[in-house]
Design a protein around this motif. Structure first.
Motif, PDB file in Angstrom:
ATOM      1  N   PHE A   1       0.858  -1.175   0.000  1.00  0.00           N
ATOM      2  CA  PHE A   1       0.000   0.000   0.000  1.00  0.00           C
ATOM      3  C   PHE A   1       0.898   1.229   0.000  1.00  0.00           C
ATOM      4  O   PHE A   1       1.751   1.382   0.872  1.00  0.00           O
ATOM      5  N   ARG A   2       0.681   2.120  -0.958  1.00  0.00           N
ATOM      6  CA  ARG A   2       1.602   3.242  -1.201  1.00  0.00           C
ATOM      7  C   ARG A   2       0.977   4.569  -0.754  1.00  0.00           C
ATOM      8  O   ARG A   2      -0.113   4.937  -1.196  1.00  0.00           O
ATOM      9  N   ILE A   3       1.694   5.288   0.110  1.00  0.00           N
ATOM     10  CA  ILE A   3       1.198   6.552   0.667  1.00  0.00           C
ATOM     11  C   ILE A   3       2.219   7.674   0.468  1.00  0.00           C
ATOM     12  O   ILE A   3       3.408   7.496   0.743  1.00  0.00           O
ATOM     13  N   LEU A   4       1.753   8.820  -0.003  1.00  0.00           N
ATOM     14  CA  LEU A   4       2.580  10.022  -0.057  1.00  0.00           C
ATOM     15  C   LEU A   4       2.324  10.807   1.224  1.00  0.00           C
ATOM     16  O   LEU A   4       1.177  11.109   1.554  1.00  0.00           O
TER      17      LEU A   4
ATOM     18  N   ASP B   1       1.884   0.080  -8.545  1.00  0.00           N
ATOM     19  CA  ASP B   1       2.747   1.239  -8.743  1.00  0.00           C
ATOM     20  C   ASP B   1       2.028   2.567  -8.515  1.00  0.00           C
ATOM     21  O   ASP B   1       2.668   3.620  -8.465  1.00  0.00           O
ATOM     22  N   GLN B   2       0.724   2.503  -8.392  1.00  0.00           N
ATOM     23  CA  GLN B   2      -0.052   3.720  -8.207  1.00  0.00           C
ATOM     24  C   GLN B   2       0.029   4.215  -6.766  1.00  0.00           C
ATOM     25  O   GLN B   2       0.389   3.476  -5.854  1.00  0.00           O
ATOM     26  N   LEU B   3      -0.319   5.481  -6.586  1.00  0.00           N
ATOM     27  CA  LEU B   3      -0.393   6.082  -5.259  1.00  0.00           C
ATOM     28  C   LEU B   3      -1.796   5.832  -4.722  1.00  0.00           C
ATOM     29  O   LEU B   3      -2.784   6.094  -5.405  1.00  0.00           O
ATOM     30  N   HIS B   4      -1.893   5.305  -3.501  1.00  0.00           N
ATOM     31  CA  HIS B   4      -3.195   4.903  -2.971  1.00  0.00           C
ATOM     32  C   HIS B   4      -3.806   5.918  -2.007  1.00  0.00           C
ATOM     33  O   HIS B   4      -5.029   5.939  -1.828  1.00  0.00           O
ATOM     34  N   ALA B   5      -2.988   6.740  -1.381  1.00  0.00           N
ATOM     35  CA  ALA B   5      -3.497   7.737  -0.443  1.00  0.00           C
ATOM     36  C   ALA B   5      -2.454   8.819  -0.214  1.00  0.00           C
ATOM     37  O   ALA B   5      -1.261   8.605  -0.437  1.00  0.00           O
ATOM     38  N   ILE B   6      -2.925   9.984   0.227  1.00  0.00           N
ATOM     39  CA  ILE B   6      -2.041  11.105   0.565  1.00  0.00           C
ATOM     40  C   ILE B   6      -2.369  11.572   1.975  1.00  0.00           C
ATOM     41  O   ILE B   6      -3.530  11.859   2.283  1.00  0.00           O
TER      42      ILE B   6
ATOM     43  N   SER C   1      -0.446   8.478 -10.983  1.00  0.00           N
ATOM     44  CA  SER C   1      -1.825   8.256 -11.426  1.00  0.00           C
ATOM     45  C   SER C   1      -1.882   7.600 -12.803  1.00  0.00           C
ATOM     46  O   SER C   1      -2.855   6.918 -13.139  1.00  0.00           O
ATOM     47  N   LYS C   2      -0.837   7.790 -13.575  1.00  0.00           N
ATOM     48  CA  LYS C   2      -0.801   7.248 -14.933  1.00  0.00           C
ATOM     49  C   LYS C   2      -0.233   5.828 -14.991  1.00  0.00           C
ATOM     50  O   LYS C   2      -0.240   5.205 -16.070  1.00  0.00           O
TER      51      LYS C   2
END
Length: 260
Positions: free
Chosen positions: A13-16, A111-116, A104-105
């Protein structure tokens, strides 16, 4: 889909995480991953970066938002760190916008961002939003990626609440006991949230917020953060990935297991 199958196919799970220095970001991430250890840092090619090299880069003012922060205790989370936009600079803002757009692309969900998570510390008296924060929530296009505001160091408002209660004639013992709830109630109707959600200046408000006090304590509770984050995720697969990855809220896992 079975949670273990989701983790196998998607991975992590990927978070910025956005916020200025000393916003309490690392402490919160440690709490989420249930550890006191510092994260390991990897570049975009998956190569681990030596701590001394990273420190030297930081001292030179260099920062790569593509670097991945991973905690050994829970490698199911991968965090990307932005230093925030302390001076409201165009280059820093453009870097974050480009990162969000680029993620997002990505065609693969892994590889996508899931949350900020946008961290805003509350340890400054009468704190208003900075120029950089206003710019983010006015101009940054995050697409379908949910944004949450984390009001960190929220316990700093307890002293103010205590003083207000004392002025109303409340005893010292009772004021100390009531201060946390009083701070929460005052903040809920205060100028910060009114500005964040209702100001004409803010064109892209967050999906929600959470107040996080005492995250530096051993018994710190990051449950509200976990629950709020899960609630912002519209994609059911991503939601299940998050719930099964987090290890601090067993009740949430059970709740989603029953609902599914």
């Amino acid at each position: 889909m079975d949670p273990s199958e989701i983790r196998r196919r998607i991975g992590r799970f990927r978070i910025l995480v956005i916020g200025r220095a000393n916003a309490g970001k690392t402490t919160i991430l440690q709490r989420v991953c249930n550890t006191r250890d510092n994260p390991e840092i990897y570049n975009s090619n998956g190569k681990k970066i030596d701590a001394t090299v990273l420190m030297a880069s930081t001292e030179r003012g260099e920062h790569d938002i593509e670097n991945e922060m991973v905690f050994r205790n829970n490698p199911g989370f991968v965090f990307h760190d932005s230093r925030g936009f302390e001076a409201g600079g165009e280059s820093e803002f453009d870097m974050v916008q480009a990162f969000i757009t680029g993620r997002s692309k990505k065609t693969k969900l892994r590889d996508q961002l899931h949350a900020i998570w946008y961290c805003i510390p509350m340890d400054e008296a009468s704190r208003s939003f900075t120029k950089s924060e206003v710019k983010f929530f006015s101009q940054c296009d995050t697409g379908s990626i949910p944004v949450m505001v984390l009001f960190t160091k929220f316990d700093a408002l307890y002293d103010i609440a205590y003083a207000e209660l004392k002025l109303k004639g409340v005893s010292m013992e009772e004021a100390e006991e009531l201060a946390p709830k009083h701070a929460e109630k005052s903040f809920a109707i205060g100028p910060q949230l009114n500005f964040l959600y209702h100001s004409q200046v803010i064109q892209r408000p967050p999906k929600c917020h959470v107040c996080l006090p005492n995250m530096d304590k051993d018994d710190a509770d990051c449950g509200p953060l976990i629950e709020r984050t899960a609630g912002t995720l519209d994609n059911e697969v991503v939601e299940q990935l998050f719930v099964s990855t987090q290890q601090t809220n067993v009740e949430l896992c059970m709740k989603y297991a029953v609902e599914r």
